[in-house]
Enzyme design. Structure first.
Site, short mmCIF file in Angstrom:
data_model
loop_
_atom_site.label_atom_id
_atom_site.label_comp_id
_atom_site.label_asym_id
_atom_site.label_seq_id
_atom_site.Cartn_x
_atom_site.Cartn_y
_atom_site.Cartn_z
N CYS A 117 110.28 58.88 -21.74
CA CYS A 117 109.76 60.24 -21.60
C CYS A 117 110.65 61.21 -21.07
CB CYS A 117 108.28 60.10 -20.88
SG CYS A 117 107.38 61.57 -21.21
N HIS A 169 105.14 55.13 -23.31
CA HIS A 169 105.46 54.58 -21.85
C HIS A 169 105.12 53.24 -21.64
CE1 HIS A 169 105.95 58.51 -19.36
NE2 HIS A 169 105.27 58.86 -20.29
N GLU A 209 106.07 51.15 -19.41
CA GLU A 209 105.77 50.62 -18.14
C GLU A 209 104.31 50.91 -17.77
OE1 GLU A 209 106.74 53.70 -19.08
OE2 GLU A 209 106.30 55.12 -17.44
#
Lengths: 794, 246
Positions: free
Chosen positions: B101, B210, B212
């Site tokens: 991002c 994302h 994570e």
């Protein structure tokens, strides 16, 4: 930008301005010129309030002192109209209820013990008036303000929620406010890295011209990390850090938050603050590092009334006094007068009290974060708050008179004359049925359900919530559209908290006492529905003008109702906010103010967030139970609103003892793994509950209680279950043992039934079938449910 | 102390693999990225923007957020942070670097990856569970995936529309450097549905969604096994550990 309210008085202007060679309005000057007129009325003070300031000081106030008193004695900062009633929250809280409370009402936010040395702090607050004037910045700084309250308790903020009320969807001004507010809540919260885990979104013409923007923040800390707002220890330094002080938001507290918008009054637009979420994010991390280094003795965020509030509250809460040299405040606009510096509501600022020994370390940490910091004063033993500007003494006051001993009003209130007529106009019972036609056939029920599901207040909120980050921080176990937001606190054990907020302004309009109780009951039930033990309450009371006996009566009744219900449910109010003067109508009329809107937030604890119960079913073949009894209560319902555009009668009954039992069952059933899904039934009743539970994961249901569908409406304490069949007996036993009415009303089902056909005649996918009445394909339901808000606003 | 080529770390145990996570002012997902590294079995090392030292880490993640508020242009200021000098040099030398991002935006601003991100075509912030197609399962960060596999990880951004000139886009596609594409609806108007790309060497990867946020059951997107069970992002971090261990 200029932002001071119109203080056209030459004396005030000249008196506060020392930069143009004019003598400042010092304490000595004020004493020597007792007859000088000051613009107290323009600053929002009443003549008797001004007289009281003169009496307290034994002289006229200086211009700077007047600025401080005016903002601190405003309704927004002083709670002068609500204080006498808010005491009930404390008075009705028992020792038993207090056992989880580490910090109660009166600090920036309450702190609750959730076990294992962990604590949670949470509060909901309003930013209503600024959000009408400038929706984006109003909403953004509303989020920023509540987040700083949480930081100042010593906590790391971990989630936000937003409670929004807008005018009618078809009003030409509504889209402006909706777009600005949603973008503002998202723009600020997303940039802070705080997941938005839920909230409320309601459209009603009662909020036209006066939207409500409430924001809740929750933070997590260890018990030993609690920080309080007090200035103690003579010689300790008073440090202002964060953003520079500018001209934004001056007088916002005294004027913007306390009076209605009237034609002909000069625009107060510039009074709205401007937010910088980047600065606030840096401030969060910087504060957490300062706490970890143990270099902060006391701390206060700067919100409404800016430096006036922070200095007087810190000093008032401490033991001694405080002296400030105002020229040390770092300014964004060097032309600000002393009074403006004191009143400025520039965002992203904090004030800390630091021992001289730790000052160097403090400054090193703020420097590491590139946060500008100024030592502006120190704690004294005088018991006075004194402020100098370029060597001139412009403030010398007892800080308690500014911060805590402001005026208190026991305003007159009376049950409005229009209440009888309102309550008589019922849609329930045979009388109501005669006047307000009801759907009878299966086809009519089907159409009614579709219409309700697609109505703006029952439609999917994802157009809004998809603009909010719900994943950041990696601890979100549940977020909208589930019944509560769930956040993990301890990564090792899974310990966490659930939060839900609720307010039904339509119910509160019909009966503010019951309306407040229903709000609490629903938030409490929502928290229990996900499997959390309810522990504590925060509230944001949004009401009309306290100077209107009708609105004042609504406020008083709502506070009584909420305080009584909290006592009965055993959950204490830990803090909150009151927002008055919400209304644009003619006093004395039924439309003088917004629907009374007591937003109630309930915090619950889960030993392991992994066990949180979702709101939708996924596995076919599970039994669906309806808990609680259903009465023919339709007054204030979504059906009356959507189909008949009607509000009248009496809200549903509240049975708090039953709510308590129901919550215990929900929590135990979740812990013991007896339920796979649970969903609270409220607005829209059983029908809406079934639809939402079906649409959550695209699994349908067959329901066979036609008499319940015929009555299809709200009961205050019904919840809906999907129980694995093998556990059925145990689950039923638990309900039976506790005397909770329960009825098996259906089964989850994802079969593609050849009998179901879509518009083209092809066999459709999973459906919601209400036997003998109608069948609705989930595709059709989903489209009706999801298309409304994008169609209106995207 | 800079780039650690895969062959140099052959003897490293999993926990011995040190993955740096850079925090810029305004970075939001640094703790999430560090958690993902830990869950994959590695050791996360916090790196500070103002510290021009990579502290001998074996790989680096630039996490998401709004560094410097994105006030000038996403990633445009962070690109000049002291830590970036050594990072750029190390990345050119083969150090595995992942930009997520805002981190992806920083990598394009630093010219480690081509192209740029502009505001989403619908002009709003969008958070959703996004399906991606893995187009290149041979980079340092994707080797534990299968070519053509569909994965679901969260997407959340305001400035996520990937743009580049036609020549660059052709080159990226021609060289197999498109690592991920959006499946189905394109959520931000990105050119050719591109969600993530890599450099020619395959050690630097950037993407808008994302990973994570999809590494732990209970806290990610919905998955096959139920609500929030999706952990499709974890293999980014196991991939780099595999890479480092040779």
């Amino acid at each position: 930008m200029t932002s001071a309210p119109d203080t056209s008085s030459d004396v005030a202007q000249a008196a506060t301005d020392s930069s143009h060679g004019v003598l400042p309005d010092t304490v000595a000057h004020a004493a020597a010129t007792p007859d000088t007129a000051l613009p107290f009325a323009e600053l929002g003070l009443k003549p008797d309030e001004y007289e009281r300031i003169v009496a307290l000081l034994g002289r006229r106030p200086t211009a700077a002192e007047l600025a401080m008193y005016s903002v601190m004695w405003s309704e927004h900062c002083s709670y002068k109209s609500s204080k006498v009633h808010l005491r009930q929250f404390g008075d009705k809280t028992t020792e038993e209820m207090r056992k989880h409370l580490l910090v109660g009402i009166g600090e920036n936010a309450g702190v609750v013990d959730i076990g294992d040395g962990w604590a949670v702090t949470f509060k909901v607050e309003s930013h209503n008036h600024p959000s009408f004037v400038e929706p984006y910045q109003g909403a953004a700084t509303g989020v920023g303000g509540i987040v700083r309250d949480i930081i100042s308790m010593g906590a790391r903020p971990v989630a936000v929620m937003d409670q929004l009320r807008f005018g009618a969807v078809d009003h030409p001004d509504t889209a402006r406010v909706v777009h600005g507010v949603v973008a503002g809540v998202g723009g600020y919260g997303n940039s802070l890295g705080l997941p938005n885990i839920g909230g409320e979104l309601v459209f009603d013409s009662a909020y036209q011209g006066n939207p409500l923007v409430n924001a809740l923040c929750v933070g997590v800390l260890r018990h030993e990390d609690i920080h309080l707002a007090n200035a103690s220890g003579v010689g300790n330094k008073v440090v202002l850090f964060g953003a520079r002080t500018g001209g934004d938001g001056i007088g916002g507290a005294s004027i913007l938050a306390s009076e209605t918008f009237e034609d002909g009054v000069p625009s107060k637009r510039p009074s709205v603050q401007v937010g910088d979420p980047f600065m606030e994010k840096v401030l969060i991390e910087c504060c957490l590092e300062l706490y970890a280094a143990r270099v902060v003795e006391g701390i206060q965020d700067l919100g409404a009334a800016g430096i006036s509030c922070a200095t007087s509250e810190l000093a008032s809460n401490g033991e001694g006094g405080m002296h400030v040299d105002l020229e040390n405040v770092l300014l964004r606009d060097p032309s600000l007068t002393a009074g403006e510096i004191l009143m400025s509501e520039s965002q992203e600022r904090m004030m800390a009290v630091v021992t001289p020994a730790k000052l160097e370390e403090f400054l090193a940490i703020t420097a590491r974060w590139d946060v500008e910091t100024a030592v502006i004063g120190e704690v004294t033993g005088t018991g006075r708050l004194t402020i100098d500007h370029h060597g001139h003494r412009i403030v010398d006051v007892d800080p308690r008179t500014v911060a805590h001993e402001g005026p208190v009003y026991d305003r007159p209130y009376a049950r409005p004359a229009w209440m009888d007529g309102l309550q008589a106009d019922t849609v329930s019972g045979p009388e109501g049925a005669a006047r307000y036609p009801r759907p009878a056939s299966g086809q009519e029920l089907r159409e009614t359900l579709l219409r309700l599901v697609a109505s703006p207040n029952l439609a999917s909120k994802s157009w809004v919530t998809d603009q909010y980050d719900r994943f950041v921080q990696g601890n979100t176990a549940m977020a909208q559209p589930d019944d509560g937001g769930v956040i993990r606190v301890d990564e090792e054990s899974g310990l966490g908290v659930a939060l839900a907020t609720d307010a039904n302004g339509r119910y509160a309009k019909l009966d503010p006492y019951l309306g407040a109780q229903l709000a609490l009951a629903e938030a409490y039930r929502n928290v229990a529905t996900v499997g959390a033990r309810p522990l504590a309450v925060t509230d944001c009371l949004n009401f009309g003008s306290p100077e209107d006996p009708d609105s004042m009566w609504q406020l008083v009744r709502a506070i009584e109702g909420l305080a009584d219900a909290c006592a009965e449910l055993g959950v204490p109010v830990t803090g909150g906010n009151v927002s008055l003067y919400n209304g644009t109508g003619e006093p004395g009329t039924i439309d003088s103010s917004i629907h009374p809107t007591p937003v109630v937030g309930v915090l619950g604890v889960l030993d392991d967030v992994a066990r949180a119960t979702p709101s939708g079913w996924r596995v076919p073949g599970q039994a669906i139970y309806l808990l609680g009894t259903t009465r023919g209560e339709l007054d204030g319902s979504a059906w009356a609103d959507v189909v008949h555009n009607q509000l009248g009668g009496l809200p549903p009954r509240v049975d708090l003892a039953n709510e308590r039992t129901l919550a215990a069952i929900l929590v135990n059933a979740s812990r013991d793994g007896l339920v796979d899904a649970a969903h609270d039934l409220s607005e829209g009743g059983l029908a809406q509950g079934l639809v939402e539970a079906c649409l959550r994961y695209g699994t349908g249901a067959r329901v066979w209680l036609d008499e319940l569908c015929a009555r299809d409406e709200i009961t205050p304490f019904e919840a809906l279950f999907a129980v694995p069949r093998t556990e059925e007996v145990r689950f039923v036993d638990m309900c039976t043992a506790r005397g909770v009415a329960h009825q098996r009303i259906g089964v989850t089902d994802d079969t593609t039934d050849a009998d179901h056909h879509d518009a083209s005649g092809a066999a459709a996918g999973p459906a919601l079938e209400v036997q003998d009445l109608f069948t609705l394909g989930l595709d059709e339901l989903a489209q009706a449910h999801r298309d409304t808000l994008p169609r209106l606003f995207a | 102390m800079t780039a650690v080529a895969p062959e140099a770390t052959g003897s490293t145990t999993l926990q011995g693999a040190r993955v740096g996570v850079i925090t810029f002012p305004g970075t939001l997902d640094d703790r999430d990225a560090a958690r993902a590294v830990r869950l994959a079995g590695g050791t996360a090392v916090p790196l500070w923007h103002a510290d021009a030292d990579l502290h001998e880490v074996d790989a680096v993640v630039l996490p998401g957020g709004f560094s410097y508020g994105d006030y000038l242009r996403a990633g445009a200021i962070s690109r000049f942070a002291p830590v970036m000098g050594e990072l750029v040099e190390a990345a050119q030398g083969g150090l595995p670097v992942l930009g997520i991002c805002n981190g992806f935006q920083v990598l394009t601003e630093a010219h480690l990856l081509p192209g740029s991100m502009i505001k989403n075509d619908h002009r709003t912030f969008l958070c959703r569970e996004q399906v991606l197609v893995v187009e290149n399962a041979e980079t340092a960060w994707t080797r534990d995936y299968n070519q053509g596999e569909r994965i679901t990880i969260p997407l959340k951004n305001q400035d996520g529309q990937y743009v580049a000139d036609e020549h660059t886009l052709d080159e990226l596609e021609g060289e197999g450097r498109v690592v991920f594409r959006y499946e189905g609806w394109n959520p931000n108007g990105s050119r050719r549905d591109i969600a993530g790309i890599t450099n020619a060497a395959g050690n630097v990867v950037g993407l808008m969604p994302h990973p994570e946020h999809a590494v732990e059951v209970g806290f990610g997107p919905d998955g096959e096994a139920g609500p929030r069970t999706g952990t499709d992002g974890l293999r980014f971090f196991s991939s780099v550990l595999t890479t480092l261990l040779g």
